[in-house]
Structures are given as C-alpha cells and as structure tokens.
Design an enzyme around this catalytic site. Structure first.
Site, short mmCIF file in Angstrom:
data_model
loop_
_atom_site.label_atom_id
_atom_site.label_comp_id
_atom_site.label_asym_id
_atom_site.label_seq_id
_atom_site.Cartn_x
_atom_site.Cartn_y
_atom_site.Cartn_z
N ARG A 1 0.78 -1.21 0.04
CA ARG A 1 0.01 0.00 0.04
C ARG A 1 0.77 1.20 -0.11
NH1 ARG A 1 -2.10 -3.75 3.75
NH2 ARG A 1 -4.23 -4.50 3.56
N ARG B 1 -0.65 -1.90 -7.20
CA ARG B 1 -1.03 -3.10 -6.22
C ARG B 1 -1.94 -4.13 -6.63
NH1 ARG B 1 -1.58 -4.46 -0.62
NH2 ARG B 1 -3.47 -4.99 0.20
N HIS C 1 -3.95 -9.16 3.09
CA HIS C 1 -5.30 -9.01 3.44
C HIS C 1 -5.83 -10.06 4.77
CE1 HIS C 1 -6.28 -7.84 -0.93
NE2 HIS C 1 -6.13 -7.08 -0.45
N TYR D 1 -9.32 -10.66 -7.06
CA TYR D 1 -8.59 -10.69 -8.27
C TYR D 1 -8.86 -11.97 -8.88
CZ TYR D 1 -6.30 -7.10 -5.64
OH TYR D 1 -6.24 -5.86 -5.08
N HIS E 1 -2.54 2.27 -5.75
CA HIS E 1 -3.31 1.19 -5.62
C HIS E 1 -3.41 0.31 -6.87
CE1 HIS E 1 -4.98 -0.50 -2.07
NE2 HIS E 1 -6.00 -0.97 -2.69
N LYS F 1 -1.93 -2.67 7.78
CA LYS F 1 -3.13 -2.37 8.77
C LYS F 1 -3.14 -3.28 10.25
CE LYS F 1 -6.38 -1.07 4.94
NZ LYS F 1 -7.60 -1.40 4.26
#
Length: 308
Positions: free
Chosen positions: A160, A257, A280, A289, A254, A184
C-alpha cells in the site's frame, strides 16, 4: 449544538466503543472517524424515533435507518460499512451487559455488486517502468532514481502507499532481499523484492543522502524538501509515470497493487500466497482478483476460440 449531541442517548456508549476499537483493534484514525459518523447518524435517527434508551431499540429501527439512506441514494458500499458498524456496536453493548438483547444481530448489509478493480496489462506495466528507467538514464538525479525505485517497489511488492511511505531503512533485509512492512492493524509482514526492484532500490539509496534532510529520520523514501515522502507526492509520481504511456489507465499507487496481484495469479500463484503478500486479513478480499483473471480468460477465449 455540541452540547445537544452529547446528550443524545447512546453518545457516551458510542465514545466508549470507539475507544475500545482504537485500543484493542488498532483501527486507523480514518476508520474511527467513519464509524463515529455512522453511529452519530444512527443515534440521531433513534432520537427522532423517540428511543430514549438503547435498550428500547429494535431491528425495525435499524432497518428504517438504512432504508432511509438507501432512498437518498447512498452508495451500497457505504451502507454496507454502516451496517457493519451498527452490528459491531450493538454486539459490544450486548457483551458488556448494557443491553439484554442484540437488535442488530440479524441486520443484513445490502449486497454489493461485483466491482472489478482497474489494473494494468503486463505489457503496459513493463512499458511504464521502462520509460521511468530511460528518464534516469537521460538525467540521473536523486529524484529520478527515487521515482524509479518507488515505482518498481509498488509493482513488485504490491504494498500500500501508506506502507511504502512508512518504510524505514531498518525495514530492508539485505541478506534475504525482503521488506518488513507494517500494515493495517500494526501487523508486520515480510514481502520479497524482485531483482529489478531491489537494484532500483539500492541505486536510490546510493544518492538518498543528497535529498534527505534532518527531518527525514530513517525514512527510505524522502521528498524534495528532505522529509519523509508524503502519500500525495507518491500518487503524483505514479500518475505522471502512467501519463507518458499511451493507452495506460490513469491509476494511482493502488492500481500498481492491483496489477501485481492480478499478474501473480495469471502467472500461476496460489490465492493464499497472494493474500499473504498483500496483507489481506480475509481471503475473500483477495478473491476479487480471481474475478479479474477469470474475466480476462473469458475474453481471450471468446476472441480466439473458433467455437466460442
């Protein structure tokens, strides 16, 4: 006005729940502001319905709040987040004994339509990087080397933009050619770096001190003013790099990414590995994806197969 809001039933409980999310779940300031706004709107709605205590709230009250926003044209993604916030809030109240029943337990989120993330073709990604490298060859300056390095790292690692800007010199594992990334929820993961990206990174580090000022600290990437690079600057660099390639979509970091994840799956990588590389929390997030790659396969089949 602030005093009136503070007296809204549930205001104190809302603040306590947000504090618990910040301390226990390590949610970002952005997520906390979003949840705070969601609950503020709900509590005002309940106040208008005459609910003076959270104990009085019923499922129908929560549904009417979501339905009211849906009729006003609120995006389904926003409605889904707000429903999740309400379920989390009332579940927390129920666990803490503040209410004896959870009215949000069966509150459904509106279903999201499948939205495929925009991405780059592999040839386009290669062309973007090739042109950035050519720019360095034509004018070998510290900013040019930095731009190539961050483009290469974003595409090679799929990190990110916030993770890229947060990289410190100690994040680089030179022996194993890895990046230690803080994602995150303050979760750390190690991401391998490909050969071209690693070489571009080392080339930038050779001249980093020519651009870095005292305020840069241990930052890997620094801006023109010598401090840790800002996310907005990275976005401008990516947009500028894509703009020079004819036909390239106007994507930000992004988009690189997304491209990395899509191209890995097209190359045969398994979904679980891609999930770990992207950081994730849920495999369901990564599965978008597979839709991208499946749609590309379908398009190729219909274009090329004689009996499509």
């Amino acid at each position: 006005m602030d005093q009136e809001r503070d007296q809204t039933p549930g205001a104190a409980e809302k603040q306590a729940w947000l504090r618990s999310l910040e301390l226990d779940e390590h949610l970002s300031a952005h997520s906390l502001r979003a949840y705070a706004g969601d609950l503020e709107g709900l509590l005002e709605h309940l106040h208008r319905l005459g609910r003076s205590r959270l104990q009085e709230v019923e499922l129908a009250d929560l549904r009417s709040w979501l339905a009211n926003q849906q009729t006003r044209g609120m995006a389904r993604s926003t409605l889904q987040r707000r429903a999740a916030a309400v379920r989390g809030f009332f579940a927390w109240l129920h666990r803490g004994g503040v209410i004896d029943h959870d009215p949000a337990q069966t509150l459904r989120s509106p279903r999201l339509g499948r939205r495929l993330p925009p991405t780059l073709e592999q040839a386009t990604a290669e062309e973007v990087l090739r042109r950035a490298i050519e720019a360095v060859a034509a004018e070998d300056t510290p900013p040019a080397r930095r731009d190539v390095a961050l483009l290469e790292v974003l595409y090679a690692c799929g990190i990110r933009v916030s993770e890229l800007c947060g990289l410190d010199l100690g994040s680089l594992d030179h022996e194993r050619r890895l990046l230690r990334v803080l994602g995150k929820g303050d979760k750390q993961r190690s991401v391998p770096v490909g050969g071209p990206a690693w070489r571009a990174l080392l080339a930038w580090l050779e001249v980093r001190d020519q651009l870095a000022g005292p305020s840069a600290g241990p930052a890997v990437f620094v801006g023109e003013r010598g401090a840790r690079i800002d996310q907005r600057v990275v976005r401008r660099i990516v947009h500028r790099a894509l703009a020079v390639v004819p036909g390239a979509p106007d994507l930000g970091p992004h988009g690189l990414r997304h491209a990395m994840a899509t191209h890995l799956l097209e190359g045969g990588a398994d979904l679980r590995s891609v999930q770990e590389l992207l950081g994730h929390a849920s495999l369901a997030t990564t599965q978008i994806y597979t839709h991208v790659t499946n749609d590309r396969l379908r398009a190729a089949f219909e274009q090329a197969h004689p009996r499509a």
